[in-house]
Write an enzyme that holds these catalytic residues in place. Structure first.
Site, PDB file in Angstrom:
ATOM      1  N   ASP A 157       0.823  -1.212   0.000  1.00  0.00           N
ATOM      2  CA  ASP A 157       0.000   0.000   0.000  1.00  0.00           C
ATOM      3  C   ASP A 157       0.861   1.268   0.000  1.00  0.00           C
ATOM      4  O   ASP A 157       1.979   1.258   0.522  1.00  0.00           O
ATOM      5  CB  ASP A 157      -0.897  -0.032   1.256  1.00  0.00           C
ATOM      6  CG  ASP A 157      -2.072   0.915   1.140  1.00  0.00           C
ATOM      7  OD1 ASP A 157      -2.302   1.466   0.041  1.00  0.00           O
ATOM      8  OD2 ASP A 157      -2.756   1.111   2.150  1.00  0.00           O
ATOM      9  N   HIS A 208       2.792   3.225  -8.891  1.00  0.00           N
ATOM     10  CA  HIS A 208       2.646   1.785  -9.123  1.00  0.00           C
ATOM     11  C   HIS A 208       3.882   1.237  -9.851  1.00  0.00           C
ATOM     12  O   HIS A 208       4.346   0.139  -9.570  1.00  0.00           O
ATOM     13  CB  HIS A 208       1.385   1.498  -9.935  1.00  0.00           C
ATOM     14  CG  HIS A 208       0.122   1.909  -9.233  1.00  0.00           C
ATOM     15  ND1 HIS A 208      -0.121   1.596  -7.913  1.00  0.00           N
ATOM     16  CD2 HIS A 208      -0.965   2.625  -9.644  1.00  0.00           C
ATOM     17  CE1 HIS A 208      -1.304   2.086  -7.557  1.00  0.00           C
ATOM     18  NE2 HIS A 208      -1.828   2.718  -8.580  1.00  0.00           N
ATOM     19  N   LEU A 246      10.909 -20.356  -5.174  1.00  0.00           N
ATOM     20  CA  LEU A 246       9.977 -19.401  -4.551  1.00  0.00           C
ATOM     21  C   LEU A 246       8.612 -19.568  -5.208  1.00  0.00           C
ATOM     22  O   LEU A 246       8.507 -19.578  -6.437  1.00  0.00           O
ATOM     23  CB  LEU A 246      10.470 -17.955  -4.747  1.00  0.00           C
ATOM     24  CG  LEU A 246       9.511 -16.865  -4.244  1.00  0.00           C
ATOM     25  CD1 LEU A 246       9.384 -16.904  -2.718  1.00  0.00           C
ATOM     26  CD2 LEU A 246       9.958 -15.478  -4.686  1.00  0.00           C
TER      27      LEU A 246
HETATM   28  C1  FPP Z   1      -1.839   0.162  -3.440  1.00  0.00           C
HETATM   29  O1  FPP Z   1      -1.385   1.499  -3.410  1.00  0.00           O
HETATM   30  C2  FPP Z   1      -1.258  -0.523  -4.588  1.00  0.00           C
HETATM   31  C3  FPP Z   1      -1.959  -1.035  -5.628  1.00  0.00           C
HETATM   32  C4  FPP Z   1      -3.423  -0.963  -5.765  1.00  0.00           C
HETATM   33  C5  FPP Z   1      -1.267  -1.708  -6.742  1.00  0.00           C
HETATM   34  C6  FPP Z   1      -0.118  -2.554  -6.294  1.00  0.00           C
HETATM   35  C7  FPP Z   1       0.513  -3.158  -7.460  1.00  0.00           C
HETATM   36  C8  FPP Z   1       1.856  -3.231  -7.623  1.00  0.00           C
HETATM   37  C9  FPP Z   1       2.858  -2.731  -6.683  1.00  0.00           C
HETATM   38  C10 FPP Z   1       2.364  -3.850  -8.854  1.00  0.00           C
HETATM   39  C11 FPP Z   1       2.273  -5.320  -8.853  1.00  0.00           C
HETATM   40  C12 FPP Z   1       2.675  -5.776 -10.176  1.00  0.00           C
HETATM   41  C13 FPP Z   1       2.678  -7.043 -10.587  1.00  0.00           C
HETATM   42  C14 FPP Z   1       3.077  -7.354 -11.946  1.00  0.00           C
HETATM   43  C15 FPP Z   1       2.301  -8.139  -9.718  1.00  0.00           C
HETATM   44  P1  FPP Z   1      -2.484   2.628  -3.466  1.00  0.00           P
HETATM   45  O2  FPP Z   1      -2.677   3.026  -4.883  1.00  0.00           O
HETATM   46  O3  FPP Z   1      -3.710   2.177  -2.749  1.00  0.00           O
HETATM   47  O4  FPP Z   1      -1.777   3.768  -2.675  1.00  0.00           O
HETATM   48  P2  FPP Z   1      -2.491   4.917  -1.833  1.00  0.00           P
HETATM   49  O5  FPP Z   1      -3.170   4.237  -0.678  1.00  0.00           O
HETATM   50  O6  FPP Z   1      -1.345   5.765  -1.400  1.00  0.00           O
HETATM   51  O7  FPP Z   1      -3.438   5.623  -2.758  1.00  0.00           O
END
Ligand code: FPP
Length: 241
Positions: A19, A36, A130
Site C-alpha cells: 500500500d 505503481h 519461490l
Molecule cells: C496500493 O497502493 C497498490 C496497488 C493498488 C497496486 C499494487 C501493485 C503493484 C505494486 C504492482 C504489482 C505488479 C505485478 C506485476 C504483480 P495505493 O494506490 O492504494 O496507494 P495509496 O493508498 O497511497 O493511494
C-alpha cells in the site's frame, strides 16, 4: 539474525499488502501510475531477496475487487502494467526458480490477461525455489462466496453430504488451495487493517504494519520485519511449555 537462524525460518509464507503507491507519487507531484511503476521495482527486489531470507512463499495483493472503483485511467494503467510485467519478467522469473500463481476472480479480467496468467503459470510450473502468488481481482469475501457456491452445487447434485463439509473441504475450494496459510502478513503505508486480503487463510497469521510507503520498501526494511517475526513465538491458540 545469523544465517543459521534464518535457515530455521526456511519455508516461510509471507503475504504483503503493498500500500501507499498513490500517496508516494502524489507527494512528489507525479501521476499515481508512477507510484505503481515504482512499486513494481520494489516487488522485484523483494522477490529476489526471498530465497536468501528463508521465504519460500510470497503472496502479494496487487488489485482488489474494490479497486475497480478507481478512475478508469488508473484501472487501465494497472491492467496494462500487469500484462507488461508478466511479458517482461517471464524469463527472469524462470531463471530465478519462481513458480507463479494468480488468485482472484479471473472471469472479471480481460481474455489477454487471463491467457497471460495461464501461460506463465504453465511456464513456471516446475519451479520450487519461490512460490509467488499475485492476487488480482481478489477479495477474500468474494473467494468465500465462490467456494460456497461450488460446495452448494455439489450438495445439490447429491455428490457431497452437508455433514462432510469441514475446514479442510472449504480450504480445498479456495483459490489458495495449493498454498500453506501465511505465517506473516505485512502491510505498508501505515494503514492498520487487512482489507479483505486472505481473511480465511490469515486466521492465525502474525501481522506487521509499517509506516513505510510501498515504493520505499527496501530489502533492509523487509529483513528488519522478518527478524522481528523470527523472534516471535507462535502458539496457534495453545500454550508453550
Ligand atoms: C496500493 O497502493 C497498490 C496497488 C493498488 C497496486 C499494487 C501493485 C503493484 C505494486 C504492482 C504489482 C505488479 C505485478 C506485476 C504483480 P495505493 O494506490 O492504494 O496507494 P495509496 O493508498 O497511497 O493511494
Amino acid at each position: 539474525m545469523n544465517t543459521a537462524d534464518r535457515k530455521a525460518l526456511r519455508g516461510l509464507h509471507v503475504a504483503i499488502i503493498m500500500d501507499g503507491n498513490g500517496r508516494w507519487a502524489q507527494s512528489r507531484g507525479l501521476p499515481r501510475l508512477m507510484g505503481h511503476r515504482e512499486g513494481v521495482r520494489r516487488l522485484k527486489e523483494v522477490v529476489r531477496a526471498c530465497p536468501d531470507l528463508g521465504v519460500q512463499y510470497l503472496t502479494v495483493y496487487a488489485f482488489s475487487t474494490e479497486n475497480w472503483r478507481r478512475s478508469r485511467r488508473e484501472v487501465t494503467g494497472l491492467m496494462s502494467m500487469f500484462a507488461r510485467s508478466i511479458r517482461r519478467e517471464a524469463r527472469e522469473l524462470l531463471k530465478q526458480g519462481v513458480r507463479m500463481r494468480f488468485v482472484g476472480d479471473r472471469t472479471g479480467l480481460s481474455p489477454v490477461l487471463q491467457d497471460l496468467f495461464a501461460w506463465i503459470e504453465d511456464l513456471t510450473a516446475g519451479n520450487t525455489r519461490l512460490h509467488m502468488t499475485v492476487a488480482i481481482n481478489y477479495g477474500g469475501r468474494d473467494e468465500l462466496v465462490r467456494a460456497t457456491r461450488a460446495i452448494c452445487a455439489a450438495v445439490a447434485a447429491g455428490t457431497l453430504r452437508p455433514e462432510a463439509v469441514n475446514e479442510e473441504l472449504i480450504a480445498a475450494q479456495l483459490d489458495t488451495r495449493d498454498l500453506p496459510d501465511p505465517d506473516l502478513v505485512i502491510r505498508t503505508s501505515g494503514e492498520v487493517r487487512s482489507s479483505n486480503f486472505l481473511p480465511w487463510q490469515s486466521a492465525y497469521s502474525e501481522f506487521e504494519f509499517t509506516p513505510v510507503l510501498w515504493p520505499e520498501f527496501t530489502r533492509a526494511e523487509f529483513e528488519t520485519i522478518l527478524d522481528a517475526y523470527g523472534l516471535r513465538e507462535r502458539r496457534f491458540g495453545g500454550v508453550t511449555a
